[in-house]
Scaffold this motif. Structure first.
Motif, PDB file in Angstrom:
ATOM      1  N   GLY A  65      93.523 102.865  15.287  1.00  0.00           N
ATOM      2  CA  GLY A  65      93.932 104.266  15.208  1.00  0.00           C
ATOM      3  C   GLY A  65      93.279 105.031  14.063  1.00  0.00           C
ATOM      4  N   ILE A  66      92.096 104.593  13.688  1.00  0.00           N
ATOM      5  CA  ILE A  66      91.337 105.310  12.649  1.00  0.00           C
ATOM      6  C   ILE A  66      90.249 106.130  13.340  1.00  0.00           C
ATOM      7  N   ASP A  67      90.147 107.414  12.982  1.00  0.00           N
ATOM      8  CA  ASP A  67      89.116 108.252  13.579  1.00  0.00           C
ATOM      9  C   ASP A  67      87.758 107.958  12.959  1.00  0.00           C
ATOM     10  N   MET A  68      86.720 107.859  13.812  1.00  0.00           N
ATOM     11  CA  MET A  68      85.353 107.779  13.304  1.00  0.00           C
ATOM     12  C   MET A  68      84.826 109.211  13.262  1.00  0.00           C
ATOM     13  N   ILE A  69      84.673 109.715  12.060  1.00  0.00           N
ATOM     14  CA  ILE A  69      84.191 111.085  11.888  1.00  0.00           C
ATOM     15  C   ILE A  69      82.670 111.073  11.985  1.00  0.00           C
ATOM     16  N   ARG A  70      82.117 111.897  12.855  1.00  0.00           N
ATOM     17  CA  ARG A  70      80.663 111.945  13.010  1.00  0.00           C
ATOM     18  C   ARG A  70      80.101 113.221  12.405  1.00  0.00           C
ATOM     19  N   MET A  71      78.833 113.133  12.046  1.00  0.00           N
ATOM     20  CA  MET A  71      78.151 114.296  11.504  1.00  0.00           C
ATOM     21  C   MET A  71      77.198 114.880  12.533  1.00  0.00           C
ATOM     22  N   ALA A  72      77.139 116.201  12.579  1.00  0.00           N
ATOM     23  CA  ALA A  72      76.058 116.880  13.293  1.00  0.00           C
ATOM     24  C   ALA A  72      75.318 117.691  12.239  1.00  0.00           C
ATOM     25  N   THR A  73      74.030 117.851  12.417  1.00  0.00           N
ATOM     26  CA  THR A  73      73.205 118.488  11.389  1.00  0.00           C
ATOM     27  C   THR A  73      72.306 119.537  12.041  1.00  0.00           C
ATOM     28  N   PRO A  74      71.610 120.324  11.230  1.00  0.00           N
ATOM     29  CA  PRO A  74      70.685 121.292  11.843  1.00  0.00           C
ATOM     30  C   PRO A  74      69.600 120.611  12.681  1.00  0.00           C
ATOM     31  N   THR A 112      70.234 118.115  14.693  1.00  0.00           N
ATOM     32  CA  THR A 112      70.849 117.620  15.924  1.00  0.00           C
ATOM     33  C   THR A 112      70.719 118.709  16.990  1.00  0.00           C
ATOM     34  N   ASP A 113      69.790 118.543  17.918  1.00  0.00           N
ATOM     35  CA  ASP A 113      69.596 119.610  18.901  1.00  0.00           C
ATOM     36  C   ASP A 113      70.580 119.470  20.066  1.00  0.00           C
ATOM     37  N   ALA A 114      70.544 120.454  20.956  1.00  0.00           N
ATOM     38  CA  ALA A 114      71.510 120.510  22.061  1.00  0.00           C
ATOM     39  C   ALA A 114      71.438 119.263  22.929  1.00  0.00           C
ATOM     40  N   GLN A 115      70.246 118.700  23.024  1.00  0.00           N
ATOM     41  CA  GLN A 115      70.054 117.520  23.851  1.00  0.00           C
ATOM     42  C   GLN A 115      70.712 116.288  23.224  1.00  0.00           C
ATOM     43  N   ARG A 116      70.674 116.225  21.902  1.00  0.00           N
ATOM     44  CA  ARG A 116      71.199 115.065  21.202  1.00  0.00           C
ATOM     45  C   ARG A 116      72.707 115.158  20.957  1.00  0.00           C
ATOM     46  N   LEU A 117      73.217 116.388  20.881  1.00  0.00           N
ATOM     47  CA  LEU A 117      74.611 116.609  20.515  1.00  0.00           C
ATOM     48  C   LEU A 117      75.616 115.793  21.344  1.00  0.00           C
ATOM     49  N   PRO A 118      75.458 115.702  22.667  1.00  0.00           N
ATOM     50  CA  PRO A 118      76.422 114.905  23.447  1.00  0.00           C
ATOM     51  C   PRO A 118      76.533 113.459  22.961  1.00  0.00           C
ATOM     52  N   LYS A 119      75.418 112.906  22.520  1.00  0.00           N
ATOM     53  CA  LYS A 119      75.416 111.531  22.025  1.00  0.00           C
ATOM     54  C   LYS A 119      76.275 111.426  20.758  1.00  0.00           C
ATOM     55  N   VAL A 120      76.123 112.410  19.876  1.00  0.00           N
ATOM     56  CA  VAL A 120      76.889 112.434  18.632  1.00  0.00           C
ATOM     57  C   VAL A 120      78.377 112.610  18.929  1.00  0.00           C
ATOM     58  N   LEU A 121      78.670 113.477  19.917  1.00  0.00           N
ATOM     59  CA  LEU A 121      80.065 113.802  20.221  1.00  0.00           C
ATOM     60  C   LEU A 121      80.769 112.696  20.997  1.00  0.00           C
ATOM     61  N   ALA A 122      79.981 111.869  21.689  1.00  0.00           N
ATOM     62  CA  ALA A 122      80.567 110.901  22.619  1.00  0.00           C
ATOM     63  C   ALA A 122      81.659 110.042  21.983  1.00  0.00           C
ATOM     64  N   GLN A 123      81.417 109.520  20.804  1.00  0.00           N
ATOM     65  CA  GLN A 123      82.382 108.623  20.183  1.00  0.00           C
ATOM     66  C   GLN A 123      83.063 109.263  18.967  1.00  0.00           C
ATOM     67  N   ALA A 124      82.842 110.563  18.790  1.00  0.00           N
ATOM     68  CA  ALA A 124      83.438 111.229  17.628  1.00  0.00           C
ATOM     69  C   ALA A 124      84.926 111.462  17.871  1.00  0.00           C
ATOM     70  N   SER A 125      85.697 111.375  16.813  1.00  0.00           N
ATOM     71  CA  SER A 125      87.113 111.749  16.946  1.00  0.00           C
ATOM     72  C   SER A 125      87.591 112.340  15.631  1.00  0.00           C
ATOM     73  N   GLY A 126      88.780 112.915  15.639  1.00  0.00           N
ATOM     74  CA  GLY A 126      89.327 113.541  14.434  1.00  0.00           C
ATOM     75  C   GLY A 126      88.803 114.946  14.267  1.00  0.00           C
ATOM     76  N   PHE A 127      87.623 115.053  13.688  1.00  0.00           N
ATOM     77  CA  PHE A 127      86.913 116.329  13.628  1.00  0.00           C
ATOM     78  C   PHE A 127      85.434 116.033  13.544  1.00  0.00           C
ATOM     79  N   LEU A 128      84.634 117.074  13.748  1.00  0.00           N
ATOM     80  CA  LEU A 128      83.200 116.918  13.610  1.00  0.00           C
ATOM     81  C   LEU A 128      82.789 117.512  12.263  1.00  0.00           C
TER      82      LEU A 128
END
Lengths: 404, 270
Positions: free
Chosen positions: B148-157, B159-175
């Motif tokens: 029950g621990i959130d893995m917080i992921r980072m998105a950066t400048p 991280t383009d639109a194509q890559r963003l889904p990959k970053v978001l896929a396992q992200a939880s809590g907040f971005l």
């Protein structure tokens, strides 16, 4: 000859991993950059035009092929194996480092990058990088630990002559690993125009593979030269290891030849038990640093500890991930040589063969002095003469005075 | 999603304000002062706490947080002490979400499974491991979800639109949106670009977005707090510790700046 199954030479998987080692352990900000680099590298390596250009510069600018030299007097002295030197110290800039630099700079140009950054420890990679950057008229910034700048003044002067900017790194412990941290920080800040030219088979994928590919020319030449000269493959290969690029370069073309024994030599510094060494495999634990999983010098809490060696070029607390994998697979043997043994081998090589080797290389030569006497006269041994020792004169003279 | 993080963002949404996320490094400048800081932050206005796990080689951090990590390590901080600090914090604060932020090697050395168990027991809500990108989610992600621990992921400048889904896929809590190309605490974010980036993220995800790197002043915090669900301030707080002559003064300075930041974030949407 036996048919080679590519069991050990297959390289990294799609995730950039060699077994569990390697990978891409970088911040998200760097991830798109290394993916772009990987794609550019793969595309270039599949293009005959790129490979032809690389060959031309290796021949005309670097001076390849480097000779395979029969070390007759050293062979007689040890009274065992027939010892050959692969003369990488005869390359332009005096070490194997430029093999990789010329490859990466050609790639950087294809990618339209105009600013080259690099880390350096002993300064050999920094000099090689500054050299190729000058050749192609690209801006060059070299990160170097403040401690290393003090002990490698000649190389600092060379880099400046070649037009490179040297940035002293005082963060952390001011050595090679900190220089690498600082170069990574630069890269993530200057993403558009900058190419990070890593000097060894470490870092995130694709660097370990890319650097090995550009260094593999050492082993390919050795293989052909030995076949031409002796009509068969060598029985053993010996090379020193900091990050491990000259060793990977020599070993790679032979990994699937079961009869070829390979020995990688780490720096034992003041001795493995002293805690003051640079032997990541012999005295470290698996961990993650600089983008890859490998063996690292670290404490119980996972903090990276300092490496110690008489040779600044081996002074790195990690080792390339492909070596970590080859170690676990048992394909390559890894040993460690301490400062004293290396210095002794250094002097022996000077007097016996008229070649002043780098202190890094002297570690491999010390291993040869242990192995060769136990082996029969028809045993063919190749040691990678990875660099020349001019840069080490101040260190060696100081040690000779201390001992006198 | 971790319950404490979820509850906190629900509360903030109801109050129509952004979260003030504060970063300090565990053990900086020493264990006792650091624990006092930790305990004092919620009262001073921090909505979510990021607690840094000091590492010898913080590759994504600028000079301020590098120095903080070194101070903490010199004072004897370890992974075990950091978890102990969380445990002590949790004894008197049951609601403020606490995210541990750092690098993978100290967790790797501790042993991933042991670490996640101990972190969960100590009361950790989220984990942000800077050098563990989405591609390496398998290292800790499954364990985190189990505990029950959130893995917080980072998105950066980058991280383009194509890559963003990959970053978001396992992200939880907040971005965690990194507002600029660079390291922590150096440079200044471009407000318009950050707004555009948040807009692009919203099209793909319902996760709250917290903006960090390059946010130092109450004014900057307020400007991001209009659009983002949270604003992260780290280096500016850590600098207060560096400048302070004593632990008491560090405490005073950090909590004072936290108060100013909280007021600015609160006023941003009024």
């Amino acid at each position: 000859m036996q048919t080679a199954t590519p069991r050990f030479s297959q390289g990294a998987d799609a995730q950039g991993q060699f077994g569990t080692f390697g990978g891409r352990f970088v911040a998200e900000s760097l991830m798109p950059l290394i993916l772009e680099l990987e794609q550019a590298f793969n595309t270039a390596m599949a293009e005959p035009g790129f490979l032809a250009e690389l060959d031309r510069f290796q021949a005309e600018f670097v001076g390849r092929p480097s000779p395979l030299y029969f070390a007759e007097r050293l062979t007689a002295l040890y009274g065992g194996a027939k010892i050959y030197f692969k003369r990488e110290e005869l390359n332009h800039t005096g070490a194997h480092k430029i093999n990789n630099c010329i490859g990466q700079i050609l790639l950087a140009r294809r990618m339209g990058k105009t600013r080259i950054i690099a880390e350096t420890g002993a300064g050999m990679h920094g000099v090689a990088t500054a050299t190729v950057a000058a050749r192609f008229g690209l801006q060059c910034v070299v990160y170097m630990g403040a401690t290393d700048i003090e002990r490698q003044r000649d190389n600092v002067a060379r880099m400046r002559l070649l037009g490179a900017e040297i940035v002293p790194v005082t963060s952390g412990t001011g050595t090679l690993k900190d220089a690498m941290n600082e170069a990574l920080r630069d890269w993530v800040t200057n993403i558009d125009d900058t190419f990070y030219l890593i000097g060894t088979v470490a870092g995130p994928h694709p660097y370990p593979t890319m650097v090995r590919e550009f260094q593999a020319v050492i082993g390919r030449e050795t293989r052909q030269q030995m076949l031409d000269r002796e009509g068969r493959l060598p029985d053993s290969l010996v090379a020193c290891i900091g990050g491990g690029s000259n060793a990977m370069g020599l070993f790679h073309a032979f990994l699937d030849d079961a009869t070829v024994r390979m020995i990688g030599v780490e720096a034992a510094g003041e001795g493995l038990k002293s805690g003051k060494h640079a032997a990541s495999l012999k005295g470290g634990f698996a961990g993650v640093l600089h983008g890859n999983r490998t063996y690292l010098l670290q404490d119980d809490d996972g903090q990276i500890t300092d490496a110690h060696s008489i040779s600044a070029g081996l002074d790195y607390p990690g080792i390339g991930p492909e070596h970590a994998w080859l170690h676990e697979q048992g394909r390559v043997e890894y040993t460690a040589i301490d400062d004293k043994q290396a210095l002794e081998a250094f002097h022996t090589c000077c007097r016996q063969e008229g070649i002043i080797p780098a202190l890094e290389t002297a570690h491999a030569l010390a291993e040869v002095s242990r192995l060769a006497p136990q082996l029969p006269a028809d045993h063919l041994m190749v040691v990678c003469l990875s660099g020349r020792g001019d840069k080490d004169m101040p260190t060696v003279l100081r040690l000779m005075e201390e001992q006198a | 999603m971790n319950a404490r993080i979820q509850a906190r963002f629900a509360q903030l949404t109801a109050e129509n304000r952004a979260a003030l996320v504060t970063y300090i490094c565990a053990g900086d400048p020493d264990y006792d002062t650091s624990l006092k800081l930790l305990k004092g932050l919620p009262g001073a206005g921090a909505d979510i706490i990021e607690l840094g796990m000091p590492f010898s080689d913080p590759m994504a951090d600028g000079p301020a947080i590098q120095a903080a990590a070194l101070r903490a390590l010199r004072a004897g901080q370890t992974q075990r002490k950091t978890l102990e600090m969380v445990r002590q914090f949790r004894q008197h604060d049951k609601t403020t979400p606490l995210i541990l932020m750092g690098y993978y090697n100290p967790i790797h050395r501790y042993g991933a499974a042991d670490y996640m168990r101990d972190a969960s027991e100590a009361g950790v809500d989220g984990l942000l491991v800077v050098d563990l990108p989405a591609e390496h989610d398998a290292e800790l992600g499954p364990l985190a979800r189990q505990y029950g621990i959130d893995m917080i992921r980072m998105a950066t400048p980058t991280t383009d639109a194509q890559r963003l889904p990959k970053v978001l896929a396992q992200a939880s809590g907040f971005l965690y949106y990194v507002s600029l190309n660079g390291v922590t605490g150096v440079g200044q974010a471009d407000g318009a670009r950050v707004r555009d980036a948040i807009g692009a993220i919203r099209q793909q995800s319902a996760l709250p977005v917290c903006v960090g790197f390059g946010v130092r002043t109450p004014q900057q915090a307020a400007s991001f707090a209009r659009d983002a669900e949270g604003v992260v301030v780290g280096s500016a707080l850590v600098d207060c510790i560096e400048r302070a002559e004593t632990g008491e003064k560090a405490l005073e300075a950090v909590l004072e700046l936290t108060g100013q930041l909280a007021a600015a974030v609160l006023s941003a949407r009024q």
